[in-house]
Design an enzyme around this catalytic site. Structure first.
Site, mmCIF file in Angstrom:
data_model
loop_
_atom_site.group_PDB
_atom_site.id
_atom_site.type_symbol
_atom_site.label_atom_id
_atom_site.label_comp_id
_atom_site.label_asym_id
_atom_site.label_seq_id
_atom_site.Cartn_x
_atom_site.Cartn_y
_atom_site.Cartn_z
ATOM 1 N N SER A 1 0.855 -1.194 0.000
ATOM 2 C CA SER A 1 0.000 0.000 0.000
ATOM 3 C C SER A 1 0.888 1.240 0.000
ATOM 4 C CB SER A 1 -0.910 -0.012 1.227
ATOM 5 O OG SER A 1 -1.620 -1.223 1.287
ATOM 6 N N LYS B 1 -6.830 2.128 -2.840
ATOM 7 C CA LYS B 1 -6.493 1.316 -1.657
ATOM 8 C C LYS B 1 -6.487 2.190 -0.393
ATOM 9 C CE LYS B 1 -4.867 -1.609 1.282
ATOM 10 N NZ LYS B 1 -5.715 -2.616 1.893
ATOM 11 N N LYS C 1 -0.530 4.434 8.652
ATOM 12 C CA LYS C 1 0.146 4.863 7.420
ATOM 13 C C LYS C 1 -0.875 5.028 6.283
ATOM 14 C CE LYS C 1 1.459 1.671 4.927
ATOM 15 N NZ LYS C 1 1.146 0.790 3.823
HETATM 16 P P1 NAD Z 1 5.060 -6.885 7.169
HETATM 17 O O1 NAD Z 1 5.715 -5.833 7.984
HETATM 18 O O2 NAD Z 1 4.574 -8.136 7.819
HETATM 19 O O3 NAD Z 1 6.065 -7.339 5.970
HETATM 20 C C1 NAD Z 1 6.926 -6.458 5.295
HETATM 21 C C2 NAD Z 1 8.157 -7.265 4.890
HETATM 22 O O4 NAD Z 1 9.018 -6.409 4.120
HETATM 23 C C3 NAD Z 1 8.981 -7.731 6.110
HETATM 24 O O5 NAD Z 1 9.213 -9.131 5.996
HETATM 25 C C4 NAD Z 1 10.261 -6.920 6.011
HETATM 26 O O6 NAD Z 1 11.401 -7.605 6.499
HETATM 27 C C5 NAD Z 1 10.346 -6.681 4.513
HETATM 28 N N1 NAD Z 1 11.192 -5.536 4.170
HETATM 29 C C6 NAD Z 1 11.133 -4.292 4.686
HETATM 30 N N2 NAD Z 1 12.080 -3.507 4.111
HETATM 31 C C7 NAD Z 1 12.724 -4.288 3.203
HETATM 32 C C8 NAD Z 1 13.784 -4.067 2.286
HETATM 33 N N3 NAD Z 1 14.394 -2.862 2.209
HETATM 34 N N4 NAD Z 1 14.220 -5.077 1.511
HETATM 35 C C9 NAD Z 1 13.628 -6.311 1.601
HETATM 36 N N5 NAD Z 1 12.608 -6.587 2.447
HETATM 37 C C10 NAD Z 1 12.163 -5.593 3.242
HETATM 38 O O7 NAD Z 1 3.885 -6.167 6.373
HETATM 39 P P2 NAD Z 1 2.575 -6.826 5.737
HETATM 40 O O8 NAD Z 1 1.517 -6.863 6.779
HETATM 41 O O9 NAD Z 1 2.945 -8.049 4.975
HETATM 42 O O10 NAD Z 1 2.171 -5.657 4.699
HETATM 43 C C11 NAD Z 1 2.896 -5.431 3.490
HETATM 44 C C12 NAD Z 1 2.153 -4.374 2.694
HETATM 45 O O11 NAD Z 1 0.817 -4.842 2.418
HETATM 46 C C13 NAD Z 1 1.977 -3.037 3.432
HETATM 47 O O12 NAD Z 1 2.053 -1.978 2.519
HETATM 48 C C14 NAD Z 1 0.579 -3.136 4.035
HETATM 49 O O13 NAD Z 1 0.014 -1.858 4.265
HETATM 50 C C15 NAD Z 1 -0.136 -3.921 2.951
HETATM 51 N N6 NAD Z 1 -1.294 -4.717 3.396
HETATM 52 C C16 NAD Z 1 -1.246 -5.481 4.542
HETATM 53 C C17 NAD Z 1 -2.358 -6.232 4.917
HETATM 54 C C18 NAD Z 1 -2.364 -7.111 6.164
HETATM 55 O O14 NAD Z 1 -3.457 -7.592 6.551
HETATM 56 N N7 NAD Z 1 -1.226 -7.345 6.819
HETATM 57 C C19 NAD Z 1 -3.526 -6.212 4.124
HETATM 58 C C20 NAD Z 1 -3.521 -5.458 2.952
HETATM 59 C C21 NAD Z 1 -2.416 -4.709 2.594
#
Ligand code: NAD
Length: 295
Positions: free
Chosen positions: A97, A172, A241
Site C-alpha cells: 500500500s 487502496k 500509514k
Molecule cells: P510486514 O511488515 O509483515 O512485511 C513487510 C516485509 O518487508 C517484512 O518481511 C520486512 O522484512 C520486509 N522488508 C522491509 N524492508 C525491506 C527491504 N528494504 N528489503 C527487503 N525486504 C524488506 O507487512 P505486511 O503486513 O505483509 O504488509 C505489506 C504491505 O501490504 C503493506 O504496505 C501493508 O500496508 C499492505 N497490506 C497489509 C495487509 C495485512 O493484513 N497485513 C492487508 C492489505 C495490505
C-alpha cells in the site's frame, strides 16, 4: 507475461502470496531483509532465495514488491540501485500500500529507463492472502496490466483495473480510510453499549442483522476483539500509514477531508497509547474494552 519472477517482501502478506504463486508451479526468486523470512521461503518448492536484492533485480522480468510503504519502495528503487539493475522491458508490480503520488512519479522515472510499473495493492488481509482470494486494485498502462494479469489471478479473486498509474494505490488508501472509519465507529458503539449494560457480543449480533453491519462487525469483532486476541496480522502502524496516505492524497487534490482528519487523529492517538507492534484490531482496547473498564 512469461519470464523470471522476483518477489521482495516476505512478511504477513508476502509469504502466503509467494507460497500461492509457488504452489501454482511458478518458479520464483525471492528476497527479504529478514533472515527467518528467507529461511522460510527457501523451504518452499519452486522458490530460490537470492543473495541480494540487486542480484534478484538483474535476473527478473517481473519484480513483485510487497513492502511496508513508499519510503521503502523509493529507497530500494533510487538509492539502492534496483531501478538501474532492472533490464529494459521488465515490469515492477508494487502490491504493497504505497503512496499514489510517489507511484505516479516512480512510473514516469521508470518509463525513462524502459521499465514498466503496475500498482496492484490488495485488500482482504492475511486470511485472504492465504486462500488466494484477495481483492486486487490495479493502476497502470493497460498493456502492462495485461502482461501480469495471470500472475495476479493466482493471488486474488477480484481484479479491477482502476485506471492510470497510481489509481490502485489511491483507491487502496481510500478503501482503508472507509474501513478504519467503520472500525472506529464500531469500537466506540460497542464500548457505549457495554457501559449501558448491554453485552457487546449481543450488540454486535444486532449490528450484523441491522444497518450498522460492516466489515469490522462481520469479520473482526468476534474473531479478534471480544476474545482479546488482537492478532489479525495487520499492524496498527500500517493502518495509520494508510490513513495518512488517504488524508495527504485528499489534501493534495483539494478534496474535502474533515472526517479523514478526525479519523486519522483517533487512530494515531491509539497507536501512541498502545504497545509498539500492536495489531490494528487493538483499537478496541483503546476506545473500547480498556477504556470501558478504567473508571
Ligand atoms: P510486514 O511488515 O509483515 O512485511 C513487510 C516485509 O518487508 C517484512 O518481511 C520486512 O522484512 C520486509 N522488508 C522491509 N524492508 C525491506 C527491504 N528494504 N528489503 C527487503 N525486504 C524488506 O507487512 P505486511 O503486513 O505483509 O504488509 C505489506 C504491505 O501490504 C503493506 O504496505 C501493508 O500496508 C499492505 N497490506 C497489509 C495487509 C495485512 O493484513 N497485513 C492487508 C492489505 C495490505
Amino acid at each position: 507475461m512469461s519470464g523470471a519472477i522476483g518477489f521482495v517482501g516476505l512478511g504477513q502478506m508476502g509469504m502466503p502470496m509467494l507460497a500461492n504463486l509457488a504452489a501454482k508451479g511458478r518458479t520464483i526468486r525471492a528476497f527479504d531483509l529478514s533472515e527467518p523470512a528467507r529461511v522460510s521461503a527457501a523451504a518452499l518448492d519452486n522458490v530460490q532465495v537470492a543473495g541480494t536484492i540487486l542480484e534478484l533485480a538483474r535476473e527478473t522480468d517481473v519484480l513483485i514488491l510487497m513492502l511496508p510503504d513508499s519510503t521503502v519502495v523509493d529507497r530500494l528503487l533510487w538509492n539502492e540501485g534496483v531501478a538501474d539493475a532492472l533490464r529494459p522491458g521488465s515490469l515492477i508490480v508494487d502490491m504493497g500500500s504505497s503512496h499514489p503520488m510517489n507511484t505516479r512519479a516512480n512510473a514516469r522515472r521508470l518509463a525513462a529507463l524502459g521499465v514498466g510499473l503496475v500498482d496492484a495493492p490488495v485488500s482482504g488481509g492475511v486470511k485472504r492472502a492465504v486462500s488466494a482470494t484477495l481483492s486486487i486494485m490495479i493502476g497502470g498502462e493497460t498493456a502492462d496490466v495485461e502482461k501480469v494479469r495471470s500472475i495476479l489471478s493466482d493471488l486474488g479473486a477480484t481484479l479491477v483495473h482502476v485506471g492510470a498509474s497510481g489509481s490502485g494505490h489511491a483507491i487502496k488508501a481510500l478503501n482503508n480510510f472507509v474501513s478504519a472509519s467503520g472500525m472506529a465507529a464500531t469500537c466506540e458503539a460497542l464500548a457505549a453499549a457495554e457501559r449501558f449494560g448491554i453485552d457487546p457480543s449481543i450488540a454486535n449480533q444486532v449490528f450484523n442483522s441491522s444497518t450498522g453491519k460492516n466489515n469490522t462487525t462481520e469479520n473482526k469483532v468476534e474473531a479478534f476483539m471480544l476474545n482479546g486476541r488482537f492478532d489479525s496480522g495487520f499492524a496498527m502502524s500500517l493502518m495509520c500509514k494508510d490513513l495518512r496516505t488517504a488524508r495527504s492524497l485528499m489534501q493534495a487534490i483539494d478534496a474535502k477531508h474533515a472526517f479523514a482528519d478526525c479519523c486519522t487523529r483517533l487512530w494515531e492517538a491509539a497507536e501512541s497509547a498502545l504497545p509498539r507492534g500492536a495489531d490494528h484490531t487493538a483499537l478496541y482496547r483503546y476506545v473500547g474494552r480498556d477504556a470501558a473498564n478504567d473508571d
